[in-house]
Design a protein around this motif. Structure first.
Motif, PDB file in Angstrom:
ATOM      1  N   LEU A   1       0.829  -1.215   0.000  1.00 13.12           N
ATOM      2  CA  LEU A   1       0.000   0.000   0.000  1.00 13.12           C
ATOM      3  C   LEU A   1       0.859   1.259   0.000  1.00 13.12           C
ATOM      4  O   LEU A   1       0.584   2.210  -0.724  1.00 13.12           O
ATOM      5  CB  LEU A   1      -0.922  -0.007   1.214  1.00 13.12           C
ATOM      6  N   GLU A   2       1.903   1.240   0.815  1.00 12.14           N
ATOM      7  CA  GLU A   2       2.769   2.420   0.820  1.00 12.14           C
ATOM      8  C   GLU A   2       3.461   2.566  -0.526  1.00 12.14           C
ATOM      9  O   GLU A   2       3.607   3.673  -1.049  1.00 12.14           O
ATOM     10  CB  GLU A   2       3.794   2.332   1.956  1.00 12.14           C
ATOM     11  N   GLY A   3       3.864   1.425  -1.073  1.00 14.54           N
ATOM     12  CA  GLY A   3       4.491   1.458  -2.396  1.00 14.54           C
ATOM     13  C   GLY A   3       3.530   1.992  -3.434  1.00 14.54           C
ATOM     14  O   GLY A   3       3.901   2.812  -4.276  1.00 14.54           O
ATOM     15  N   ALA A   4       2.283   1.535  -3.369  1.00 17.07           N
ATOM     16  CA  ALA A   4       1.295   1.974  -4.354  1.00 17.07           C
ATOM     17  C   ALA A   4       1.095   3.486  -4.267  1.00 17.07           C
ATOM     18  O   ALA A   4       1.040   4.174  -5.291  1.00 17.07           O
ATOM     19  CB  ALA A   4      -0.023   1.252  -4.124  1.00 17.07           C
ATOM     20  N   THR A   5       1.016   4.007  -3.040  1.00 12.99           N
ATOM     21  CA  THR A   5       0.830   5.455  -2.895  1.00 12.99           C
ATOM     22  C   THR A   5       2.056   6.198  -3.430  1.00 12.99           C
ATOM     23  O   THR A   5       1.934   7.224  -4.096  1.00 12.99           O
ATOM     24  CB  THR A   5       0.580   5.810  -1.424  1.00 12.99           C
ATOM     25  N   MET A   6       3.232   5.623  -3.150  1.00 14.04           N
ATOM     26  CA  MET A   6       4.445   6.250  -3.707  1.00 14.04           C
ATOM     27  C   MET A   6       4.427   6.201  -5.226  1.00 14.04           C
ATOM     28  O   MET A   6       4.814   7.163  -5.897  1.00 14.04           O
ATOM     29  CB  MET A   6       5.703   5.537  -3.194  1.00 14.04           C
ATOM     30  N   VAL A   7       3.987   5.065  -5.777  1.00 14.56           N
ATOM     31  CA  VAL A   7       3.931   4.971  -7.242  1.00 14.56           C
ATOM     32  C   VAL A   7       2.996   6.038  -7.790  1.00 14.56           C
ATOM     33  O   VAL A   7       3.285   6.676  -8.814  1.00 14.56           O
ATOM     34  CB  VAL A   7       3.474   3.565  -7.687  1.00 14.56           C
ATOM     35  N   MET A   8       1.876   6.273  -7.093  1.00 16.92           N
ATOM     36  CA  MET A   8       0.938   7.294  -7.561  1.00 16.92           C
ATOM     37  C   MET A   8       1.613   8.664  -7.614  1.00 16.92           C
ATOM     38  O   MET A   8       1.511   9.385  -8.613  1.00 16.92           O
ATOM     39  CB  MET A   8      -0.280   7.343  -6.620  1.00 16.92           C
ATOM     40  N   ILE A   9       2.282   9.010  -6.516  1.00 17.41           N
ATOM     41  CA  ILE A   9       2.959  10.313  -6.480  1.00 17.41           C
ATOM     42  C   ILE A   9       4.063  10.372  -7.544  1.00 17.41           C
ATOM     43  O   ILE A   9       4.177  11.331  -8.308  1.00 17.41           O
ATOM     44  CB  ILE A   9       3.586  10.550  -5.086  1.00 17.41           C
TER      45      ILE A   9
END
Lengths: 624, 502
Positions: free
Chosen positions: B330-338
């Motif tokens: 989840l943290e990775g996904a949010t980072m990918v979004m940014i």
């Protein structure tokens, strides 16, 4: 300045140099080269200070913590790193100096030296990194700087293609490496090298995935295809990156993670190395480009190192888990032999490449050995240093390669006789193609105008040759090294020259057979003697070399690109066309139908109204 | 009950951020001179970006509660409220939005020559809607902003776009509109169950399993189109190719994030059971998107299309990270979004810069410009490397975390996704190589001028973020950490239906 600070300066000096060059000195080539060489000098000096001062330390600073994943920026300066950093520093400095002369007339001087500085930064980073994650970052960075430098003469299509190929093939290996790091983190909870050595999960998959990275970077089968093409780069680059340091980083990385190894993984590594050594040696015999011969020879020697690493412990380790220390100790012999050969190879291969650079420079960028000849009298210094390099690589007694190759042969003999036989045969081939190269280049009469008008280069071209020649002679005597390197060298089996009769005899025999064979077979002529005397064999060897390239080209041009085109086609036709536009079409048809009902004629509407009413009545009455 | 629990000054910061662009748009309507209009918009959007900084400073990252909340009854008899608030995830997305908008104004400085006023007004209205979507805590308010975005975006494409702009605009509009209907149905269904439109109120309710499945399915269609996930992505290349630079940038950087944001805000906390049921299928679609997007990108000769397909691939990483349902993912996904917002936005600006000079987006036409535009090449090179996930740049952090999260979930999944990283290198290097070194057959490039000051100013902030996130991701991850942990609690860890892929 504390040792840690010194190490940080060593790491950051080349980065600063690259930044200064990129930002301010793009058009000031002379100044750029001075800055870059200064940085290289600093690295060499600091590396020797750190290594000889017997500083050994670990320092880490937490970098970030992400959901339980804690990563640090750290330096692990142990015996292994000390040796590697010294090799990188000294060889790197020699090659920087050589570049001053070699690249003098190049218009893109600044870009070249900037690239060298980025490379040195990344390479020092690999050497010092204390965890796999950080190692991977620098690992990719060396790949990128190698890309920049291979493609230095990008006007040549072949050079820019080679650069791209190198990066992408490396990336294939790195994807295994990345998976290995993820898996290592996942199963051990850490990627720190020191923490791993005290406790880790035994798994065959982790070391093999990490080994994928080494297969890419050290150009082992089947990812070796990029290295010969990488010779499109300037010769000093080939010497620094594609012979002495970067391609050896794979072996260094293996030595760094040797604690993770398990016997089965080592067996795979051993056979990969052995196969590469043999394959590359066979390919080298038919090459006519002086640099390509050396490139295949590098591949072959890297194969020796990888095999040595894999050979180390195969017999003994993990026989009993109750005392892992015994296993550890035996395992290290592979590390010792591999690192020993890595160091000596760095010296003599850098020497050979710089020698070839000197030849190419002298012959006005002629690289075909069949158009050379007679350079012995034209370029005496190059000739003599090159001769020392050749003698060292073929294992002439009491030169550097003799000791390190014997150590590997000894390991093979003790562990696996088949590998021993293959490596011994490979050593014959080494001797054969190196003497062939040497004879065709330097002896006989000049076979082209370029060769006839060859001349020795300036001081910056010859001084590094002499330094490296001295190192190639003395580099094999472990007792000559300062005591500070004993940490690694004490691991080498039979470092002082083997007392084992079989090994000594074999090693002398293979060298002599190869050398005499080459003398007998090859004449200083404009054509390849082997191709004339035995076209079948020559053809087979050429086909062997071509086969991998053909597969790669076929894959890229036919499989991958066509598959991508096919997907794109399907996307346009089916997904975007048939389905999406089809749905829109269906909706449109409904609209069209509905529009057809509304013709604007009152009579029609009345009929529709009556029809609807009937339908409604029928429903209400229960008739429908 | 009207509460304004903002910060000490009592300034309702989120409302100010949401409505300032509208004020600016109203002001812009009165200005005549194009030059003045441009400056006016630039100053306003920059001011809004600066005004959003207190969000970052004052955000308390130790709690998962919504912050900067504002709550006012809006349509009481329908129980619709004007309710705003940010958590760690939406905070980052709001900041991304306020960062990107002024850059869009700068990127359009010369690109847009006709109907400048209308263009800038569209952009400002977009900003209002985008900030609104990320900060709305009432479902109807959310939906209103969500829909409000469509019109200016469709106008951006349809009026200032390329040759097939009408087709692209209509496709974009209908496609997303079709998704929105399902979103509305799902929201109304939830309203009928809970009795209010409050989004936090919808979370953690004991809905029936079947109900959850239907609601999730409706959400999924809507958000999957927005992401866009394979096979709902075909509107994206069409829209990107035709859109003007600023349109592409907004589309890629912010609009696509709304799909993944929707998953995080609605699907996971409201329908946790259905999330576990559907996760394996969505993970499979994500892997397909990663590979399919990458391979299709490899076949493109139009730079914008190439970047558009690479977006499909990158967003595949985001959905992959979300639906592995663990902290790293989840943290990775949010980072990918940014990261995708930063990098792909930058790449579209770069393509726009090429287009302004060559009036072509063809890779073949752009071949070899690097030699005459070294500064541009440096920027473009960094963004390309970032896009392929080069270590040390922002994308690497995100992708690494997603892979680490995926690994804990299923090794097979990661083994299938990782070739995407190699493909990314292949298509990005294809571009980098051609643009930097290719085609000596383009002698006209001699006359190209390198980046001017304005263009450097446009790209520089994004470059800073590439390295900032790449080398020091801690603050960003810290900001969202508590929120993600809370979210994981809401979605629950081990339900029987959550059987991993083999």
């Amino acid at each position: 300045m504390t040792p840690v600070q010194l190490a940080i300066v060593t790491l950051l000096a080349p980065l600063a140099s690259a930044a200064v060059i990129a930002l301010f000195l793009r058009r000031a080539g002379g100044l750029a080269s001075a800055v870059s060489v200064l940085a290289a000098t600093l690295i060499a000096g600091a590396a020797l200070m750190l290594a000889l001062g017997n500083f050994r330390f670990e320092a880490a600073h937490e970098w970030f913590q992400l959901g339980g994943l804690s990563l640090s920026l750290g330096i692990k300066f142990d015996d292994l790193a000390a040796l590697m950093l010294s090799v990188v520093g000294v060889v790197g400095w020699c090659i920087h100096v050589f570049s001053l002369g070699y690249m003098r007339d190049d218009p893109a001087h600044a870009r070249y030296f900037g690239g060298l500085s980025i490379f040195m930064f990344s390479m020092v980073g690999i050497v010092l990194a204390d965890n796999l994650f950080m190692l991977f970052i620098f690992w990719e960075l060396v790949g990128f700087s190698s890309y920049l430098l291979i493609g230095h003469w990008h006007e040549k299509q072949s050079a820019s293609d080679a650069a791209k190929k190198a990066f992408i093939v490396n990336r294939v290996g790195d994807f295994g490496f990345l998976l290995g790091i993820v898996m290592c983190y996942w199963s051990n909870g850490t990627v720190n090298l020191t923490a791993l050595s005290s406790h880790h999960v035994f798994s065959m998959l982790i070391p093999l995935l990490l080994f994928c990275g080494a297969v890419g970077k050290s150009a082992q089968l089947p990812l070796q295809i990029w290295l010969p093409d990488a010779m499109e780069g300037p010769t000093p680059v080939s010497a620094l990156i594609h012979a002495a340091t970067m391609v050896a980083a794979g072996i260094y990385m293996l030595c760094r993670i040797n604690v993770l190894m398990v016997p089965d993984a080592l067996t795979v590594i051993m056979w990969t190395g052995t196969a590469t050594a043999l394959y590359a040696a066979l390919c080298a015999i038919t090459q006519s480009d002086i640099k390509k011969v050396l490139a295949y020879s590098t591949l072959s020697q890297l194969g020796f190192m990888v095999a040595a690493f894999g050979l180390g412990p195969t017999q003994f380790i993990y026989d009993n888990f109750s005392d892992p220390k015994i296993g550890m100790l035996l395992m290290q012999t592979g590390v010792g032999a591999a690192m020993f050969h890595l160091s000596t190879h760095a010296f003599f291969k850098a020497l050979l490449f710089l020698g070839s650079g000197s030849v190419i420079h002298g012959c006005h960028h002629e690289q075909d050995i069949f158009k050379m000849g007679g350079l012995r009298t034209k370029m005496p210094l190059t000739f003599w240093t090159f001769t020392i390099g050749v003698a060292a690589i073929i294992g002439f007694p009491y030169l550097a390669g003799f000791f390190s190759k014997d150590a590997i042969l000894y390991l093979a003999y003790a562990n696996n006789r088949t590998v021993f036989a293959v490596l011994a045969f490979t050593a014959i081939l080494t001797s054969l193609y190196m003497v062939r190269l040497w004879k065709l280049t330097f002896l006989g009469a000049p076979r082209s105008d370029h060769a006839a008008h060859a001349h020795e280069g300036g001081f910056t071209l010859t001084a590094p040759l002499v330094i490296l020649a001295v190192l190639s002679v003395l580099g094999g005597y472990t007792s000559l090294y300062p005591k500070v390197f004993t940490g690694v060298f004490s691991l080498i089996p039979e470092a002082e020259g083997s007392a084992h009769t079989v090994i000594v005899l074999t090693s002398l025999a293979v060298m002599l057979i190869g050398a005499v064979g080459a003398f007998a077979l090859y004449r200083p002529a404009a054509t390849d003697s082997l191709a004339q005397k035995s076209p079948g064999l020559f053809g087979a060897l050429t086909a062997l070399k071509e086969s991998f390239d053909a597969v790669y080209d076929y894959y890229v041009a036919k499989v991958q690109q066509r598959f991508a085109m096919l997907l794109n086609f399907l996307e346009q036709i089916f997904l975007s066309g048939l389905i999406v536009r089809g749905l829109a079409g269906v909706a449109g048809l409904f609209g069209l139908g509905a529009r057809a009902l509304h013709v604007g004629n009152l009579n029609v509407y009345v009929y529709w109204f009556l029809g609807g009413l009937t339908l409604f009545w029928a429903c209400a009455a229960g008739l429908l | 009950m009207t509460t304004l629990s903002s910060f000490t000054t009592g300034l309702p910061l989120l409302s100010v951020l949401i409505f300032s662009p509208l004020v600016a748009a109203a002001g812009a309507a009165l200005i005549r001179s194009e030059r003045a209009l441009r400056w006016w918009t630039l100053v306003w959007t920059t001011a809004i970006a600066l005004l959003s900084l207190p969000l970052w400073w004052r955000f308390n990252a130790d709690t998962a509660d919504f912050q900067f909340t504002e709550h006012t009854a809006w349509i009481p008899w329908l129980k619709i409220d004007y309710s705003l608030g940010l958590d760690g995830i939406s905070l980052l997305l709001v900041l991304l939005t306020t960062l990107i908008t002024p850059l869009c104004v700068l990127a359009s400085w010369r690109y847009i020559t006709s109907r400048v006023k209308e263009f800038l007004i569209c952009l400002l209205v977009m900003e209002t809607a985008m900030i609104g979507v990320f900060s709305a805590l009432d479902a109807i308010l959310f939906f209103m902003f969500w829909e409000a975005m469509l019109i200016p975006m469709a106008l951006l494409i349809g009026v200032w776009g390329g040759p097939r702009k009408i087709y692209a605009a209509i496709k974009f509009f209908i496609y997303t509109m079709a998704g929105s209907i399902f979103l509305l149905v799902a929201l109304i269904a939830l309203r009928l169950q809970t009795g209010s439109f409050s989004i936090p109120g919808m979370m953690g309710q004991p809905y029936g399993a079947t109900f959850q499945l239907w609601v999730f399915a409706a959400f999924f269609i809507s958000f999957a189109i927005k992401v866009p996930m394979f096979p709902f992505h075909t509107w994206l290349p069409a829209a990107h190719v035709e859109a003007p630079t600023a349109g592409s940038v907004v589309l890629a950087s912010v609009l696509l994030k709304m799909g993944t944001y929707g998953f995080l805000r609605f699907c996971l906390p409201i329908t946790p059971h259905a999330t576990h049921v559907f996760a394996p299928a969505i993970l499979a679609l994500s892997v397909v998107a990663i590979l399919y997007g990458g391979l299709t990108a490899l076949a493109q000769s139009d730079l914008k299309k190439l970047v558009a397909y690479s977006s499909v691939s990158h967003m595949g990483f985001a959905t992959l990270g979300i639906f592995v349902l663990n902290i790293n993912g989840l943290e990775g996904a949010t980072m990918v979004m940014i990261n995708h917002g930063v990098t792909t936005g930058a790449l579209f600006i770069c393509v726009g810069i090429i287009y302004e000079r060559l009036h072509s987006r063809e890779l073949a036409a752009a071949a070899g410009i690097g030699r005459f535009m070294p500064v541009f090449m440096a920027f473009f090179g960094v963004f390309c490397l970032s896009s392929l996930g080069f270590p040390g740049t922002n994308s690497f952090i995100g992708e690494f975390l997603v892979l680490a999260g995926g690994f804990a979930h299923s090794k097979l999944l990661v083994a299938c996704a990782v070739p995407g990283v190699v493909i990314a290198a292949a298509y990005m290097f294809r571009v980098l190589q051609r643009v930097a070194w290719g085609g000596t057959a383009n002698p006209a490039h001699h006359e190209l001028h390198d980046l001017e000051f304005r263009e450097i100013v446009t790209l520089l902030p994004l470059l800073v973020f590439v390295f900032w996130i790449g080398l020091h991701p801690q603050p960003f991850v810290h900001a969202m950490h508590a929120t993600v942990v809370h979210l994981l609690g809401q979605v629950g860890h081990a339900l029987p239906a959550a059987a991993a892929l083999p």
